[in-house]
Design a protein around this motif. Sequence first.
Motif, mmCIF file in Angstrom:
data_model
loop_
_atom_site.group_PDB
_atom_site.id
_atom_site.type_symbol
_atom_site.label_atom_id
_atom_site.label_comp_id
_atom_site.label_asym_id
_atom_site.label_seq_id
_atom_site.Cartn_x
_atom_site.Cartn_y
_atom_site.Cartn_z
ATOM 1 N N ALA A 55 -23.286 -15.441 0.033
ATOM 2 C CA ALA A 55 -23.398 -15.899 1.420
ATOM 3 C C ALA A 55 -22.503 -17.105 1.671
ATOM 4 N N LEU A 56 -22.475 -18.052 0.735
ATOM 5 C CA LEU A 56 -21.632 -19.241 0.911
ATOM 6 C C LEU A 56 -20.149 -18.888 0.843
ATOM 7 N N LEU A 57 -19.786 -17.944 -0.023
ATOM 8 C CA LEU A 57 -18.389 -17.512 -0.071
ATOM 9 C C LEU A 57 -17.964 -16.881 1.251
ATOM 10 N N LEU A 58 -18.830 -16.030 1.808
ATOM 11 C CA LEU A 58 -18.527 -15.443 3.112
ATOM 12 C C LEU A 58 -18.405 -16.526 4.179
ATOM 13 N N LEU A 59 -19.271 -17.527 4.123
ATOM 14 C CA LEU A 59 -19.229 -18.613 5.102
ATOM 15 C C LEU A 59 -17.908 -19.373 5.016
ATOM 16 N N VAL A 60 -17.477 -19.688 3.797
ATOM 17 C CA VAL A 60 -16.226 -20.432 3.619
ATOM 18 C C VAL A 60 -15.035 -19.625 4.117
ATOM 19 N N VAL A 61 -14.984 -18.343 3.731
ATOM 20 C CA VAL A 61 -13.866 -17.485 4.163
ATOM 21 C C VAL A 61 -13.853 -17.354 5.688
ATOM 22 N N TRP A 62 -15.018 -17.182 6.273
ATOM 23 C CA TRP A 62 -15.103 -17.023 7.733
ATOM 24 C C TRP A 62 -14.615 -18.295 8.433
ATOM 25 N N LEU A 63 -15.066 -19.460 7.947
ATOM 26 C CA LEU A 63 -14.662 -20.712 8.581
ATOM 27 C C LEU A 63 -13.163 -20.962 8.435
ATOM 28 N N MET A 64 -12.570 -20.497 7.333
ATOM 29 C CA MET A 64 -11.132 -20.669 7.156
ATOM 30 C C MET A 64 -10.335 -19.710 8.034
ATOM 31 N N ALA A 65 -10.836 -18.494 8.213
ATOM 32 C CA ALA A 65 -10.084 -17.495 8.975
ATOM 33 C C ALA A 65 -10.336 -17.584 10.475
ATOM 34 N N GLN A 66 -11.493 -18.086 10.875
ATOM 35 C CA GLN A 66 -11.856 -18.086 12.288
ATOM 36 C C GLN A 66 -10.849 -18.801 13.179
ATOM 37 N N ILE A 70 -8.812 -16.740 16.211
ATOM 38 C CA ILE A 70 -9.070 -17.099 17.606
ATOM 39 C C ILE A 70 -7.816 -17.675 18.259
ATOM 40 N N ASP A 71 -7.117 -18.581 17.565
ATOM 41 C CA ASP A 71 -5.905 -19.166 18.137
ATOM 42 C C ASP A 71 -4.835 -18.111 18.386
ATOM 43 N N ARG A 72 -4.777 -17.090 17.526
ATOM 44 C CA ARG A 72 -3.795 -16.029 17.739
ATOM 45 C C ARG A 72 -4.103 -15.255 19.017
ATOM 46 N N GLN A 73 -5.390 -15.000 19.262
ATOM 47 C CA GLN A 73 -5.753 -14.279 20.481
ATOM 48 C C GLN A 73 -5.510 -15.129 21.724
ATOM 49 N N VAL A 74 -5.898 -16.401 21.644
ATOM 50 C CA VAL A 74 -5.723 -17.275 22.803
ATOM 51 C C VAL A 74 -4.250 -17.554 23.053
ATOM 52 N N ARG A 75 -3.468 -17.671 21.996
ATOM 53 C CA ARG A 75 -2.034 -17.942 22.146
ATOM 54 C C ARG A 75 -1.356 -16.829 22.955
ATOM 55 N N GLY A 76 -1.809 -15.599 22.753
ATOM 56 C CA GLY A 76 -1.246 -14.504 23.530
ATOM 57 C C GLY A 76 -1.504 -14.658 25.021
ATOM 58 N N ALA A 148 -7.754 -19.752 29.485
ATOM 59 C CA ALA A 148 -7.664 -19.610 28.033
ATOM 60 C C ALA A 148 -8.671 -20.514 27.338
ATOM 61 N N ALA A 149 -8.904 -21.707 27.893
ATOM 62 C CA ALA A 149 -9.895 -22.614 27.305
ATOM 63 C C ALA A 149 -11.290 -22.007 27.384
ATOM 64 N N LYS A 150 -11.614 -21.393 28.535
ATOM 65 C CA LYS A 150 -12.927 -20.749 28.651
ATOM 66 C C LYS A 150 -13.031 -19.539 27.710
ATOM 67 N N ALA A 151 -11.932 -18.795 27.595
ATOM 68 C CA ALA A 151 -11.947 -17.646 26.680
ATOM 69 C C ALA A 151 -12.090 -18.106 25.237
ATOM 70 N N ARG A 152 -11.425 -19.198 24.893
ATOM 71 C CA ARG A 152 -11.530 -19.718 23.524
ATOM 72 C C ARG A 152 -12.955 -20.156 23.220
ATOM 73 N N ARG A 153 -13.583 -20.824 24.198
ATOM 74 C CA ARG A 153 -14.971 -21.241 23.986
ATOM 75 C C ARG A 153 -15.878 -20.045 23.793
ATOM 76 N N SER A 154 -15.655 -18.980 24.577
ATOM 77 C CA SER A 154 -16.473 -17.777 24.439
ATOM 78 C C SER A 154 -16.250 -17.113 23.080
ATOM 79 N N LEU A 155 -14.980 -17.063 22.629
ATOM 80 C CA LEU A 155 -14.685 -16.461 21.340
ATOM 81 C C LEU A 155 -15.300 -17.261 20.191
ATOM 82 N N VAL A 156 -15.250 -18.584 20.297
ATOM 83 C CA VAL A 156 -15.835 -19.426 19.245
ATOM 84 C C VAL A 156 -17.340 -19.205 19.182
ATOM 85 N N GLY A 157 -17.997 -19.137 20.347
ATOM 86 C CA GLY A 157 -19.439 -18.892 20.351
ATOM 87 C C GLY A 157 -19.805 -17.531 19.780
#
Length: 485
Positions: A55-66, A70-76, A148-157
């Motif tokens: 579970a902790l490994l998944l958490l670390v990987v997720w936090l590193m990739a998130q 998200i920035d790649r989607q918002v950048r578009g 984009a800021a609102k979309a980023r907030r929604s994606l982060v949530g």
Amino acid sequence: MSIGLLLLIVVGLGVIGYFLGRRRALASVSGDPRRLHSLPSQYGQSVFLFTVVPALLLLVVWLMAQPQVIDRQVRGMVAADGSEGAALSLKMADVTRISEGLDALVARSAVTEEQLDSMRADFSDIRGRLAEVGVAVGADVEPDVFQAAKARRSLVGTSALMMSLAVLALAAAGFAFALNRIGPEFRARNVSEAVVMALLIGSSLVAILTTLGIVLSLISETLRFFQVYPAREFFLSGVWNPQFRGGSDLGIWPLIWGTLYVSFIALLVAVPIGLLAAIYLAEYADKRVRGVAKPMIEILAGIPTIVYGLFALITVGPLLRDYFAQPLGLGNSSSSVMTAGLVMGVMLIPFVSSLSDDIINAVPQAMRDGSYGLGATKSESIRQVILPAALPGVVGAVLLAASRAIGETMIVVMGAGAAAKLSLNPFEAMTTVTVKIVSQLTGDTEFASPETLVAFALGLTLFVFTLGLNVLALYIVRKYREQYE
């Protein structure tokens, strides 16, 4: 769900699994632990590990990739208008800042989710509300940036919710899987030892990976520097004159000379005093004197370098200027190589004395007894037997002190000045590589300019130089230890 609460739930589930696994193991053998393959606690450890570690490994990987995903989607969304390069980076910074401000507004109940959905970039009240949470929004916020800021907030949530569910599901699955495997023949000890071994290997890799990351970052930025400034001029020029407006001369040799000059004077002070102090403590001092003198010398190593720098600036510098430099006609400045070298030498005394003292004490007593048996005096035994035997270790101590001197910054800044020049006069102001690394990376300068990127080339040069000294010192000390342990 916050990261802290998620961690607390996962670890709490693992602790529960530990006690349940231990109880289940004992219950499987009717309470007789002798019939188990492993200790009861190791069965509990296996449940804890299967619950927490994946579970902790998944958490670390997720936090590193998130952030990247998200920035790649918002950048578009932001780049749809054709923005690129520095303009796109500025827009992305605004998107991140505004989305975090919107998050803070919702957390404070300043706005509701319904109001947030209906907001537009020209909404008159949004700027004042964002200012309340420390986010300054200009009057010319573009609609695509705000959306984009609102979309980023929604994606982060959404990502945070999915992460929480995935981590908890994996922890529960590991809990059930490990608990179901428990039985008298289950090799729980092997599982625990394998995880501990992996933990030890990972801990040992931290230093290696950190060093690798430092080297790769220095190399990449140094290559960028040499793309905008000729390597030939950097390594062969004897002039250091950064202009920040073009026409800079960025030769490294004045800085190398200042570094070596200051370090040489520091070692002239530290090596004789430190070595003589080590000989006295190891061979002549009784236990009472040694118990007081050695901690007093080692206190010098605990004094912050800024204090040494103030001592050089206020006391040593004016003293050398008034009693030596001016009467001899060698200079009128209190900032000089001699000032920094003397104060740095005092700082290095415990580095030489402590290591040399330990090395001298490590020389076998049989060598001393043999020398005395042949009629040699104590001083003759020290000169002709003990010091030659301890010489490799003493050389290693000197090289380690030299590496420390080369990397010093604060004493040089306050004691030697910031002038980059090639001169033999020890009462002139000079500077070192480390000082210029700091000065080139501070201030309001463009990061892509050669005057800023040169700091990485200086850092890589200094890294290679000190690494060579450290490797040489460790090799000598290791050879010594192999001979006398």
